[in-house]
Design a protein around this motif. Sequence first.
Motif, PDB file in Angstrom:
ATOM      1  N   LEU A 140       0.799  -1.272  -0.031  1.00 43.29           N
ATOM      2  CA  LEU A 140       0.136  -0.016   0.016  1.00 43.29           C
ATOM      3  C   LEU A 140       0.867   1.308  -0.045  1.00 43.29           C
ATOM      4  O   LEU A 140       0.715   2.274  -0.501  1.00 43.29           O
ATOM      5  N   HIS A 141       1.923   1.142   0.925  1.00 46.21           N
ATOM      6  CA  HIS A 141       2.925   2.343   0.686  1.00 46.21           C
ATOM      7  C   HIS A 141       3.298   2.364  -0.755  1.00 46.21           C
ATOM      8  O   HIS A 141       3.295   3.841  -1.290  1.00 46.21           O
ATOM      9  N   SER A 142       3.781   1.486  -1.588  1.00 43.41           N
ATOM     10  CA  SER A 142       4.379   1.755  -2.806  1.00 43.41           C
ATOM     11  C   SER A 142       3.274   2.246  -3.838  1.00 43.41           C
ATOM     12  O   SER A 142       3.492   2.565  -4.825  1.00 43.41           O
ATOM     13  N   ARG A 143       1.782   2.023  -3.486  1.00 43.34           N
ATOM     14  CA  ARG A 143       0.880   2.828  -4.141  1.00 43.34           C
ATOM     15  C   ARG A 143       0.356   4.069  -3.788  1.00 43.34           C
ATOM     16  O   ARG A 143      -0.695   4.417  -4.433  1.00 43.34           O
ATOM     17  N   GLY A 144       1.149   4.609  -2.944  1.00 41.05           N
ATOM     18  CA  GLY A 144       0.673   5.933  -2.511  1.00 41.05           C
ATOM     19  C   GLY A 144       0.201   6.129  -1.224  1.00 41.05           C
ATOM     20  O   GLY A 144      -0.004   7.308  -0.890  1.00 41.05           O
ATOM     21  N   THR A 145      -0.357   5.248  -0.536  1.00 42.96           N
ATOM     22  CA  THR A 145      -0.838   5.194   0.669  1.00 42.96           C
ATOM     23  C   THR A 145       0.292   5.080   1.765  1.00 42.96           C
ATOM     24  O   THR A 145       0.628   4.099   2.233  1.00 42.96           O
ATOM     25  N   THR A 146       0.968   6.105   2.077  1.00 37.76           N
ATOM     26  CA  THR A 146       2.086   6.010   2.965  1.00 37.76           C
ATOM     27  C   THR A 146       1.594   6.072   4.375  1.00 37.76           C
ATOM     28  O   THR A 146       2.575   5.866   5.286  1.00 37.76           O
ATOM     29  N   THR A 147       0.487   6.310   4.705  1.00 38.58           N
ATOM     30  CA  THR A 147      -0.275   6.268   6.389  1.00 38.58           C
ATOM     31  C   THR A 147      -1.480   5.504   6.202  1.00 38.58           C
ATOM     32  O   THR A 147      -2.298   5.964   5.478  1.00 38.58           O
ATOM     33  N   LEU A 148      -1.839   4.576   7.003  1.00 43.13           N
ATOM     34  CA  LEU A 148      -2.875   3.708   6.905  1.00 43.13           C
ATOM     35  C   LEU A 148      -3.163   3.163   8.305  1.00 43.13           C
ATOM     36  O   LEU A 148      -2.148   2.880   9.289  1.00 43.13           O
ATOM     37  N   LEU A 149      -4.475   2.742   8.643  1.00 44.25           N
ATOM     38  CA  LEU A 149      -4.862   2.030   9.749  1.00 44.25           C
ATOM     39  C   LEU A 149      -4.927   0.604   9.158  1.00 44.25           C
ATOM     40  O   LEU A 149      -5.598   0.520   8.279  1.00 44.25           O
ATOM     41  N   ALA A 150      -4.789  -0.225  10.102  1.00 44.77           N
ATOM     42  CA  ALA A 150      -5.101  -1.618   9.750  1.00 44.77           C
ATOM     43  C   ALA A 150      -6.150  -2.276  10.210  1.00 44.77           C
ATOM     44  O   ALA A 150      -6.158  -2.256  11.340  1.00 44.77           O
ATOM     45  N   SER A 151      -7.234  -2.634   9.360  1.00 46.34           N
ATOM     46  CA  SER A 151      -8.517  -2.852   9.875  1.00 46.34           C
ATOM     47  C   SER A 151      -8.927  -4.304   9.776  1.00 46.34           C
ATOM     48  O   SER A 151      -8.148  -5.029   9.292  1.00 46.34           O
ATOM     49  N   LEU A 152      -9.503  -4.622  10.891  1.00 46.64           N
ATOM     50  CA  LEU A 152      -9.858  -6.248  11.291  1.00 46.64           C
ATOM     51  C   LEU A 152     -11.332  -6.422  11.096  1.00 46.64           C
ATOM     52  O   LEU A 152     -12.072  -5.754  11.794  1.00 46.64           O
ATOM     53  N   VAL A 153     -11.776  -7.331  10.459  1.00 45.61           N
ATOM     54  CA  VAL A 153     -13.078  -7.733  10.486  1.00 45.61           C
ATOM     55  C   VAL A 153     -13.396  -8.590  11.722  1.00 45.61           C
ATOM     56  O   VAL A 153     -12.460  -8.892  12.364  1.00 45.61           O
ATOM     57  N   THR A 154     -14.785  -8.647  11.934  1.00 45.07           N
ATOM     58  CA  THR A 154     -15.046  -9.630  13.064  1.00 45.07           C
ATOM     59  C   THR A 154     -14.464 -11.004  13.017  1.00 45.07           C
ATOM     60  O   THR A 154     -14.349 -11.767  12.018  1.00 45.07           O
ATOM     61  N   GLY A 155     -14.075 -11.503  14.088  1.00 42.51           N
ATOM     62  CA  GLY A 155     -13.422 -12.739  14.370  1.00 42.51           C
ATOM     63  C   GLY A 155     -13.944 -13.285  15.590  1.00 42.51           C
ATOM     64  O   GLY A 155     -14.590 -12.810  16.624  1.00 42.51           O
ATOM     65  N   THR A 156     -13.369 -14.711  16.075  1.00 40.53           N
ATOM     66  CA  THR A 156     -13.553 -15.004  17.553  1.00 40.53           C
ATOM     67  C   THR A 156     -12.743 -14.033  18.559  1.00 40.53           C
ATOM     68  O   THR A 156     -11.703 -13.277  18.049  1.00 40.53           O
ATOM     69  N   PRO A 157     -13.115 -13.894  19.579  1.00 38.30           N
ATOM     70  CA  PRO A 157     -12.285 -13.044  20.635  1.00 38.30           C
ATOM     71  C   PRO A 157     -10.903 -13.449  20.670  1.00 38.30           C
ATOM     72  O   PRO A 157      -9.913 -12.622  20.583  1.00 38.30           O
ATOM     73  N   ALA A 158     -10.548 -14.783  20.483  1.00 35.86           N
ATOM     74  CA  ALA A 158      -9.122 -15.269  20.559  1.00 35.86           C
ATOM     75  C   ALA A 158      -8.335 -14.659  19.441  1.00 35.86           C
ATOM     76  O   ALA A 158      -7.245 -14.119  19.428  1.00 35.86           O
ATOM     77  N   ASP A 159      -9.046 -14.642  18.337  1.00 36.05           N
ATOM     78  CA  ASP A 159      -8.242 -14.252  17.085  1.00 36.05           C
ATOM     79  C   ASP A 159      -7.986 -12.686  16.902  1.00 36.05           C
ATOM     80  O   ASP A 159      -7.226 -12.222  16.627  1.00 36.05           O
ATOM     81  N   LEU A 160      -9.231 -12.144  17.456  1.00 36.79           N
ATOM     82  CA  LEU A 160      -9.094 -10.675  17.536  1.00 36.79           C
ATOM     83  C   LEU A 160      -8.107 -10.154  18.487  1.00 36.79           C
ATOM     84  O   LEU A 160      -7.157  -9.354  18.214  1.00 36.79           O
ATOM     85  N   VAL A 161      -7.772 -10.688  19.431  1.00 43.95           N
ATOM     86  CA  VAL A 161      -6.588 -10.467  20.451  1.00 43.95           C
ATOM     87  C   VAL A 161      -5.381 -10.842  19.917  1.00 43.95           C
ATOM     88  O   VAL A 161      -4.450 -10.268  19.939  1.00 43.95           O
ATOM     89  N   ARG A 162      -5.211 -11.864  19.271  1.00 43.80           N
ATOM     90  CA  ARG A 162      -4.131 -12.406  18.434  1.00 43.80           C
ATOM     91  C   ARG A 162      -3.685 -11.495  17.306  1.00 43.80           C
ATOM     92  O   ARG A 162      -2.658 -10.963  17.020  1.00 43.80           O
ATOM     93  N   ASN A 163      -4.678 -10.979  16.602  1.00 46.17           N
ATOM     94  CA  ASN A 163      -4.360 -10.359  15.446  1.00 46.17           C
ATOM     95  C   ASN A 163      -3.992  -8.745  16.097  1.00 46.17           C
ATOM     96  O   ASN A 163      -3.232  -7.992  15.342  1.00 46.17           O
ATOM     97  N   LEU A 164      -4.703  -8.289  16.906  1.00 45.26           N
ATOM     98  CA  LEU A 164      -4.251  -7.023  17.777  1.00 45.26           C
ATOM     99  C   LEU A 164      -2.704  -6.971  17.943  1.00 45.26           C
ATOM    100  O   LEU A 164      -2.054  -6.043  17.876  1.00 45.26           O
TER     101      LEU A 164
END
Length: 456
Positions: A140-164
């Motif tokens: 995404l940086h290489s395509r011009g988005t030099t600043t971004l938030l990484a978004s997470l879709v809904t997952g299990t609580p365990a997966d959300l904790v891991r991904n965060l």
Amino acid sequence: MVLAGPLHGSKGRRASHSTIQEQRSDGERDHQQHPGHGGGSLEGDLMGKDLILRGRIVSASMDIDDGLVAVAGGLITYAGPASEYPGDRGDAGDAGGSGGSGGSGRILLPGLVDLHCHGAHGADFAEGSEEGARAAARYLHSRGTTTLLASLVTGTPADLVRNLKVLRAVAEEGLVAGSHLEGPFLSGQQCGAHDPALLLEPDAGLVAQLFEAAGPTLASMTLAAELPGASELVDLLTRRGVLPSLGHTAADHSGAAAFLERAAVGLAETPPGADSSKGRRPTVTHLFNAMPTMHHRAPGPVSACLSAARAGNAVVELIADGVHLAPETVKTVFELVGADNIALVTDSMAATGLEDGQYRLGTLAVTVDGGVARVDNTGAIAGGTATLLDVVRSAVAAGVPMQDAVTSATAVPAAVLGLSTQAGDLCAGMRADVVVVDPGLNLAGVLRRGEWVTSP
């Protein structure tokens, strides 16, 4: 966190410029952790020399036909008319390399800022892979988005904790500006591309786990206003400096309005401190998408969101990619609420930058056909496949003035994140994030923190 208030009135923009002697920012401290070598010309880095770019400058603060941006040490040292540059321009040509006064028509934009993207180039931020998250961010940086938030879709609580936890590590490396939780506290009636079996009502115990996993890198959370406990969660988020974002909601007008007002007041009242949010505004997750259609006898959340944005009390996201919204809708919202109250976003998923085929978004199987991603078992649109530069180009094609579209993809989201002294414009003291495009807004080069990540 640097504080920033809402912008005011695109009609009030004027050509302005500054030098590093006139303005300093926290970008210098940021650069100490992520230095750039700062040498070169648009055609290639020449070590030992400052970098000078020349062409038309289009940003929230200026639109200058013959502009010049000078860079040293990963920071912008001058941005403004080429004729007023106080240093030695030497034999620097324009951004297209043809010399002189911008004859090639190349345009210099601030690095783009995306508040809502789930991945790119085969990687999903919900996979739980640090390498995958890094690869998506760098693409995404290489395509011009030099600043971004990484978004997470809904997952299990365990997966959300891991991904965060994964995204926290990637944020600490400076590759993303933080994380955005889109779920699990969403409406089952407006779940879109979220697994309805995993949606939950706000739960204090789970929220505490999510906060612990993300630490200070959790920047935003989307939730439905009508869920039990949503108001209390808004208060908790604002106290911690996390932006509440209204979305995936079946709320009526009054419920949506109350949510946004509560969030705005909470952000304004956050005591000064490391994670202060004073001056920031709540957002609306992809306005129109995953919420009831506006009806003349039941306006629903859309009317409340437009009113709050028009008043400067909220920022509405628009996925102006030609798929999620009609071009006429995009142009109308710009005319109604103004560019300073809109954040253009991508909602990009793993297929971004790749061909049609089979992909995943969180736990769901997705098919991309003709660049349109849909959930296999429901047919719901499953995020976007456009980059933010693509979205800017689509907005301009819809009739949005270029400076307005650029403002909504740079200065507005940067202010939402509290980064408006570091990113989102071309001003002395800011990080040297520059996107070089041709007159058709096609990518020619990307400079991030003073280094070329996409060479012209």
